[in-house]
Design an enzyme around this catalytic site. Structure first.
Site, short mmCIF file in Angstrom:
data_model
loop_
_atom_site.label_atom_id
_atom_site.label_comp_id
_atom_site.label_asym_id
_atom_site.label_seq_id
_atom_site.Cartn_x
_atom_site.Cartn_y
_atom_site.Cartn_z
N ALA A 102 0.98 -1.21 -0.11
CA ALA A 102 -0.02 -0.14 -0.14
C ALA A 102 0.81 1.17 -0.02
O ALA A 102 2.10 1.14 0.43
CB ALA A 102 -0.90 -0.13 1.06
N GLY B 130 0.54 -4.94 1.12
CA GLY B 130 -0.61 -4.97 0.10
C GLY B 130 -0.30 -5.80 -1.15
O GLY B 130 -1.31 -6.24 -1.83
N GLU C 5 -0.48 -9.03 -0.73
CA GLU C 5 -1.85 -9.56 -0.46
C GLU C 5 -2.69 -9.79 -1.86
O GLU C 5 -3.78 -10.38 -1.92
CB GLU C 5 -2.47 -8.60 0.53
CG GLU C 5 -1.80 -8.59 1.77
CD GLU C 5 -2.45 -7.62 2.76
OE1 GLU C 5 -1.88 -6.35 3.01
OE2 GLU C 5 -3.27 -7.92 3.65
N GLU D 74 4.59 -5.09 7.42
CA GLU D 74 3.68 -3.86 7.91
C GLU D 74 4.08 -3.71 9.46
O GLU D 74 3.86 -2.58 9.79
CB GLU D 74 2.12 -4.14 7.62
CG GLU D 74 1.49 -4.14 6.28
CD GLU D 74 1.64 -5.38 5.40
OE1 GLU D 74 2.75 -6.31 5.68
OE2 GLU D 74 0.78 -5.50 4.56
N1 CO8 Z 1 4.65 3.05 -0.47
C1 CO8 Z 1 5.03 4.41 -1.14
N2 CO8 Z 1 6.18 4.62 -1.73
C2 CO8 Z 1 6.76 3.41 -1.80
C3 CO8 Z 1 6.59 2.15 -1.27
C4 CO8 Z 1 5.56 1.99 -0.50
N3 CO8 Z 1 4.80 0.82 -0.04
N4 CO8 Z 1 7.51 1.34 -1.57
C5 CO8 Z 1 8.59 1.95 -2.23
N5 CO8 Z 1 8.09 3.28 -2.20
C6 CO8 Z 1 9.02 4.32 -2.83
C7 CO8 Z 1 9.98 5.05 -1.90
O1 CO8 Z 1 9.69 5.85 -1.28
C8 CO8 Z 1 11.06 5.37 -3.17
O2 CO8 Z 1 10.50 6.80 -3.57
P1 CO8 Z 1 11.18 8.19 -3.69
O3 CO8 Z 1 12.17 7.63 -4.98
O4 CO8 Z 1 10.24 9.18 -4.11
O5 CO8 Z 1 12.07 8.25 -2.46
C9 CO8 Z 1 10.48 4.43 -4.35
O6 CO8 Z 1 9.44 3.81 -4.12
C10 CO8 Z 1 11.91 3.45 -4.50
O7 CO8 Z 1 12.05 2.92 -3.12
P2 CO8 Z 1 13.35 2.64 -2.31
O8 CO8 Z 1 14.08 3.82 -2.53
O9 CO8 Z 1 13.04 2.55 -1.13
O10 CO8 Z 1 13.90 1.39 -3.05
P3 CO8 Z 1 14.98 0.23 -2.74
O11 CO8 Z 1 15.34 -0.78 -3.79
O12 CO8 Z 1 16.04 0.99 -1.88
O13 CO8 Z 1 14.06 -0.67 -1.50
C11 CO8 Z 1 12.05 -1.90 -0.75
C12 CO8 Z 1 13.13 -1.16 -1.97
C13 CO8 Z 1 12.88 -2.75 0.33
C14 CO8 Z 1 11.03 -2.50 -1.30
C15 CO8 Z 1 11.54 -0.39 0.14
O14 CO8 Z 1 11.28 0.35 -0.89
C16 CO8 Z 1 10.65 -0.75 1.02
O15 CO8 Z 1 10.79 -1.24 2.10
N6 CO8 Z 1 9.31 -0.51 0.99
C17 CO8 Z 1 7.99 -0.34 1.58
C18 CO8 Z 1 7.73 -1.79 1.71
C19 CO8 Z 1 6.58 -2.00 2.70
O16 CO8 Z 1 6.96 -1.64 3.96
N7 CO8 Z 1 5.45 -2.48 2.41
C20 CO8 Z 1 4.20 -2.56 3.41
C21 CO8 Z 1 3.47 -1.16 3.16
S1 CO8 Z 1 2.09 -1.26 4.00
C22 CO8 Z 1 0.88 -2.03 3.32
O17 CO8 Z 1 1.22 -2.71 2.37
C23 CO8 Z 1 -0.44 -2.46 4.28
C24 CO8 Z 1 -1.57 -2.84 3.35
C25 CO8 Z 1 -2.58 -2.78 4.06
C26 CO8 Z 1 -3.07 -1.36 4.25
C27 CO8 Z 1 -4.40 -1.10 4.85
C28 CO8 Z 1 -4.93 0.27 4.88
C29 CO8 Z 1 -4.58 1.23 6.01
#
Ligand code: CO8
Length: 257
Positions: free
Chosen positions: A63, A108, A111, A131
């Site tokens: 998400a 997500g 999911e 998460e």
């Molecule tokens: N949301 C928004 N932006 C994201 C997300 C995300 N989930 N993941 C990556 N991005 C963005 C980064 O912020 C970055 O943007 P910018 O270049 O503008 O800074 C760009 O994508 C590239 O990401 P990274 O620079 O972080 O890339 P890396 O290769 O260094 O890292 C990772 C890759 C390991 C995947 C890292 O991006 C990461 O950890 N991402 C988050 C993963 C995460 O925590 N996912 C869970 C999200 S919460 C969720 O899914 C809940 C679902 C249920 C929701 C219920 C609603 C309330």
């Protein structure tokens, strides 16, 4: 569509998550577009199977966390319910669905893959439900679907540690159906899809409902659904064609009626 791209080819409907610079993070707008695409494919007679994949290095990193900043308890529930509604819709689609996992499938994003019938993953991909590291937990159906798919112990481990796992490990624990090198991912996914496309779409639809709804019911209800579904299958032309083709020693030509 701004956040996804959609195409139809050889009876396959493709939904390609398309925010590569944000690792295909699922924003509310993207969820709405996915719902719209499914709605179209659901009634499109030229589409018998749907494949989800991501553009760039991720399937989806989950998400859109940037949208979380504005959330309070009520809007967080609405966000989660919106995502869940879309995942439920994908799961209940009466056409087979495949998640072609080309890279990160996290939160997500995983999911969404869990709501599909099959998951075919690139060796290079990583899967996880991180998460918990954000002080939350999966909210698009993952807490329920993952446990049903791989069992409580491994599901709890993934959700409570938030650790990512490799595709190979995901295959070992039954989370993905098949792992192939990224360079062969599309070819192998199409091979798998084509096997399904040779079957009767109507028999697949009945079978999918019996498995899905039977699985969530007491066994006697599930067994009754199985028998009733059998009756429905026998009322189709495809069933007649399947049996005739066998007896006439030829390949069946199923029409989905
Ligand atoms: N949301 C928004 N932006 C994201 C997300 C995300 N989930 N993941 C990556 N991005 C963005 C980064 O912020 C970055 O943007 P910018 O270049 O503008 O800074 C760009 O994508 C590239 O990401 P990274 O620079 O972080 O890339 P890396 O290769 O260094 O890292 C990772 C890759 C390991 C995947 C890292 O991006 C990461 O950890 N991402 C988050 C993963 C995460 O925590 N996912 C869970 C999200 S919460 C969720 O899914 C809940 C679902 C249920 C929701 C219920 C609603 C309330």
């Amino acid at each position: 569509m701004e956040n996804i791209s959609v195409k139809k080819e050889n009876k396959i409907g493709w939904i390609i998550l398309n925010r590569p610079d944000k690792l295909n993070a699922l924003s509310l707008a993207m969820l709405t577009e996915i719902e719209e695409a499914i709605k179209q494919f659901e009634v499109d007679n030229e589409v018998n199977l749907v494949i989800f994949t991501g553009n760039g290095k991720a399937f989806s990193a989950g998400a859109d966390i940037s949208q979380f900043k504005e959330l309070n308890s009520i809007s967080a529930i609405n966000f989660a319910r919106k995502g869940r509604k879309v995942m439920d819709y994908i799961e209940s689609l009466m056409k087979p669905t495949i998640a072609m996992i080309n890279g990160y499938a996290l939160g997500g994003g995983l999911e969404l893959a869990l709501a599909c019938d099959f998951r075919i993953s690139a060796e290079e991909a990583q899967l996880g439900l991180p998460e918990i590291n954000l002080g939350i937990y999966p909210g698009f159906g993952g807490t329920q679907r993952l446990v049903r798919l791989i069992g409580k112990a491994k599901a709890m481990e993934m959700m409570m540690t938030g650790d990512r796992i490799s595709s190979k490990e995901a295959e070992r624990i039954g989370l993905v159906n098949k792992v192939v090198p990224l360079s062969n991912l599309e070819e192998e996914t199409l091979k798998f899809a084509n096997k399904l496309l040779e079957k009767s779409p109507i028999s697949l639809a009945i079978l999918k409902s019996v498995i899905l709804y039977g699985n969530d019911s007491p066994i006697l209800d599930g067994l009754n659904m199985e028998s009733l579904g059998w009756g429905v299958a026998f009322s189709t032309q495809d069933q007649k064609e399947g049996v005739s083709a066998f007896l006439e020693k030829r390949k069946p030509n199923f029409k989905g009626v």
